[in-house]
Design a protein around this motif. Structure first.
Motif, PDB file in Angstrom:
ATOM      1  N   VAL A  64      92.438  46.565  60.825  1.00 14.83           N
ATOM      2  CA  VAL A  64      92.109  45.228  60.339  1.00 14.83           C
ATOM      3  C   VAL A  64      90.626  45.258  59.995  1.00 14.83           C
ATOM      4  CG1 VAL A  64      92.080  42.752  60.850  1.00 14.83           C
ATOM      5  CG2 VAL A  64      93.813  44.208  61.909  1.00 14.83           C
ATOM      6  N   GLU A  66      87.003  43.488  57.901  1.00 11.42           N
ATOM      7  CA  GLU A  66      86.291  42.218  57.648  1.00 11.42           C
ATOM      8  C   GLU A  66      86.227  41.398  58.934  1.00 11.42           C
ATOM      9  OE1 GLU A  66      84.737  41.212  54.589  1.00 11.42           O
ATOM     10  OE2 GLU A  66      85.124  43.353  54.416  1.00 11.42           O
ATOM     11  N   VAL A  69      88.232  38.186  59.377  1.00 16.38           N
ATOM     12  CA  VAL A  69      89.669  38.467  59.387  1.00 16.38           C
ATOM     13  C   VAL A  69      90.031  39.018  60.770  1.00 16.38           C
ATOM     14  CG1 VAL A  69      91.542  39.793  58.315  1.00 16.38           C
ATOM     15  CG2 VAL A  69      89.699  38.894  56.900  1.00 16.38           C
ATOM     16  N   TYR A  73      92.533  37.502  63.599  1.00 19.92           N
ATOM     17  CA  TYR A  73      93.628  38.365  64.070  1.00 19.92           C
ATOM     18  C   TYR A  73      93.604  38.447  65.598  1.00 19.92           C
ATOM     19  CZ  TYR A  73      96.483  42.486  64.849  1.00 19.92           C
ATOM     20  OH  TYR A  73      97.451  43.351  65.305  1.00 19.92           O
ATOM     21  N   GLU A  76      94.835  35.195  67.057  1.00 17.85           N
ATOM     22  CA  GLU A  76      96.276  34.962  66.902  1.00 17.85           C
ATOM     23  C   GLU A  76      97.122  35.952  67.700  1.00 17.85           C
ATOM     24  OE1 GLU A  76      96.729  35.071  62.665  1.00 17.85           O
ATOM     25  OE2 GLU A  76      95.484  33.287  62.385  1.00 17.85           O
TER      26      GLU A  76
ATOM     27  N   PRO B  92     100.892  37.915  62.424  1.00 18.68           N
ATOM     28  CA  PRO B  92      99.418  37.990  62.420  1.00 18.68           C
ATOM     29  C   PRO B  92      98.851  39.155  61.621  1.00 18.68           C
ATOM     30  CG  PRO B  92     100.203  37.529  64.631  1.00 18.68           C
ATOM     31  CD  PRO B  92     101.417  37.786  63.803  1.00 18.68           C
ATOM     32  N   TYR B  93      99.525  40.315  61.648  1.00 20.09           N
ATOM     33  CA  TYR B  93      98.993  41.452  60.904  1.00 20.09           C
ATOM     34  C   TYR B  93      99.111  41.212  59.403  1.00 20.09           C
ATOM     35  CZ  TYR B  93      97.538  46.094  59.577  1.00 20.09           C
ATOM     36  OH  TYR B  93      96.836  47.133  59.011  1.00 20.09           O
ATOM     37  N   ARG B  95      99.114  38.371  58.006  1.00 21.64           N
ATOM     38  CA  ARG B  95      98.098  37.359  57.693  1.00 21.64           C
ATOM     39  C   ARG B  95      96.743  38.024  57.501  1.00 21.64           C
ATOM     40  NH1 ARG B  95     100.734  33.480  60.984  1.00 21.64           N
ATOM     41  NH2 ARG B  95      99.571  33.971  62.871  1.00 21.64           N
ATOM     42  N   ALA B  96      96.437  38.983  58.384  1.00 19.16           N
ATOM     43  CA  ALA B  96      95.149  39.687  58.297  1.00 19.16           C
ATOM     44  C   ALA B  96      95.041  40.431  56.962  1.00 19.16           C
ATOM     45  CB  ALA B  96      94.988  40.652  59.465  1.00 19.16           C
ATOM     46  N   ARG B  99      94.469  37.881  54.179  1.00 17.92           N
ATOM     47  CA  ARG B  99      93.092  37.364  54.223  1.00 17.92           C
ATOM     48  C   ARG B  99      92.104  38.418  53.760  1.00 17.92           C
ATOM     49  NH1 ARG B  99      94.342  34.597  59.859  1.00 17.92           N
ATOM     50  NH2 ARG B  99      94.720  32.452  59.149  1.00 17.92           N
ATOM     51  N   PHE B 100      92.353  39.676  54.114  1.00 21.21           N
ATOM     52  CA  PHE B 100      91.479  40.770  53.693  1.00 21.21           C
ATOM     53  C   PHE B 100      91.409  40.835  52.171  1.00 21.21           C
ATOM     54  CE2 PHE B 100      89.383  44.816  53.639  1.00 21.21           C
ATOM     55  CZ  PHE B 100      89.919  45.478  52.538  1.00 21.21           C
TER      56      PHE B 100
END
Lengths: 219, 232
Positions: A64, A66, A69, A73, A76, B92-93, B95-96, B99-100
């Protein structure tokens, strides 16, 4: 199955510090890997091929990237402890708006304060103080931006405070004198363990900035 | 359900950033009043509602302002959770990842797009166009991985990343026309080229994506006046 969490980071990075605080606040065990940014690891280049930057959170092998972000993460995924973003949609929007503001303005202003001179530096200093005053307005009478407890915006902003000593020394001014309310908030954050153990010593940051100035031939 | 007059959006029809919340509101079936800003000036309402940036779009929900296009889209998603599909992915992943790529689009790709209009001379223009094409190539790759064979980044329905990128399709087409290049090239970015058509044909997008002709005329007008990139 135990979670495998790795944080690819660089010790003076404000963006990395954000992630460290969030992981600590949530009680997540992770492996911290400090990168040499002049000689980036294979892992970093593989996990963040687009930007090749830290921080990168690697959760069970999946990257993951940024910092904001990553913060969301973390919030959540480890949602049972210490929620960072408020549950109310409007307050979430406000928190996101201000974090976006800080990222758009603050980092660049900070860079100008430590790396420029003359009029450019004076303008940057003035704008930095204006920015902090704006944030003081947003804080109001609350102990934290998140209200009674540390929230998303607190975690996102507090790492910048580790660079304030360097800004003050390079810019020959006092942020404490100009923005005492903001400084008081910084001190309150530092009383929280997840913050104090995640932030680096401002004097060390100043030492790092002096090295950078030397390396870039900046007076 | 929003009461009539409860939801207002301050914006302007040519702005891709304004398009984002409009698409989100359409996906949720939320009625809103569109308060159009006149080009070249900023209304008192805008300046009061977004004193920090003084920019559109601004959503006014029961008179409370929400600013920044992607912050607004996420707000809409959370505020009308049971209307329409979820705009952000549920995992959630995922979503990440969404968003990235949205951050990439706003911080890297869009500035390269505006770079084309600002470029002086043939060489600089070509370099700027190449940068945009490179970005689209990365996004093509991302589309393949994220959509997993489905029509949109969001899967069967339009989602966050579709909105974040799709809002620029009109201006991409204008750029193709004015620069004489193909950016959404079926040969180079086949996935995105087809996705663009599907996106623009979607019910939530059709009414808010301006006709390329109209945008091109608008572009000529502002290029003439300011020699500036597309408005925000």
């Amino acid at each position: 199955m135990a979670d495998e969490v790795i944080l690819l980071d660089f010790w003076p990075s404000m963006f990395g510090m954000r992630c460290r605080i969030a992981l600590a606040a949530k009680g997540v065990k992770y492996e911290y890997k400090d990168e040499d940014l002049r000689n980036k690891s294979e892992l970093l280049l593989k996990m963040n091929p687009i930007h090749k930057k830290i921080p990168v959170l690697v959760h069970n092998g999946k990257p993951v990237c940024e910092s904001l972000v990553i913060l969301q993460y973390i919030d959540e995924t480890w949602s049972d402890k210490c929620p960072l973003l408020p549950s109310d949609p409007y307050q979430r929007a406000q928190a996101r708006f201000w974090v976006d503001y800080v990222d758009k303005k603050f980092y660049e202003l900070g860079r100008k304060v430590w790396s420029t001179k003359g009029e450019e530096q004076e303008t940057a200093k003035k704008e930095m103080i204006e920015s902090l005053k704006l944030l003081e307005g947003e804080l109001g009478d609350k102990p934290f931006f998140g209200g009674e407890k540390l929230g998303f915006l607190d975690v996102a902003i507090v790492p910048f405070s580790t660079w304030f000593y360097a800004y003050e020394m390079c810019g020959n001014f006092s942020l404490e004198a100009e923005c005492p309310k903001f400084m008081a908030w910084t001190k309150r954050c530092m009383e929280i363990e997840s913050v104090s153990k995640s932030l680096v010593d401002p004097h060390k940051v100043y030492g790092f900035v002096l090295q950078l100035k030397k390396a870039f031939g900046i007076e | 359900m929003a009461k009539v007059g409860e939801v207002k959006l301050i914006g302007a029809w040519p702005s891709p950033f304004v398009m984002r919340p409009r698409i989100a509101l359409n996906l949720k079936g939320v009625e809103y009043e569109f308060l159009e800003e006149k080009f070249g000036g900023k209304s008192d309402l805008l300046l009061r509602s977004n004193p920090v940036h003084k920019k559109i779009p601004v959503l006014l929900h029961a008179d409370r302002p929400i600013c920044e296009s992607l912050v607004i889209v996420q707000y809409i998603d959370k505020s009308w959770p049971s209307s329409g599909p979820s705009i952000l992915p549920s995992d959630p992943y995922d979503r990440a990842i969404a968003r990235f790529w949205a951050a990439y689009i706003d911080e890297k790709w869009f500035p390269s797009m505006s770079g084309i209009a600002r470029a002086q001379g043939e060489e600089a223009k070509k370099a700027a166009i190449d940068q945009v094409a490179e970005g689209l190539s990365l996004l093509e790759d991302a589309f393949g991985k994220i959509s997993k064979g489905k029509p949109f980044f969001g899967g069967d329905a339009i989602g966050f990343l579709d909105i974040a990128l799709g809002c620029f399709i009109g201006w991409l087409r204008v750029t193709e026309r004015t620069q004489g290049v193909k950016l959404l090239d079926e040969a180079k970015v086949p996935g995105l080229a087809k996705w663009a058509g599907r996106f623009c044909a979607d019910g939530a997008v059709k009414g808010v994506m301006p006709e390329t002709e109209k945008l091109a005329e608008f572009a000529k007008l502002i290029m003439g006046k300011f020699k500036a990139p597309p408005p925000q």
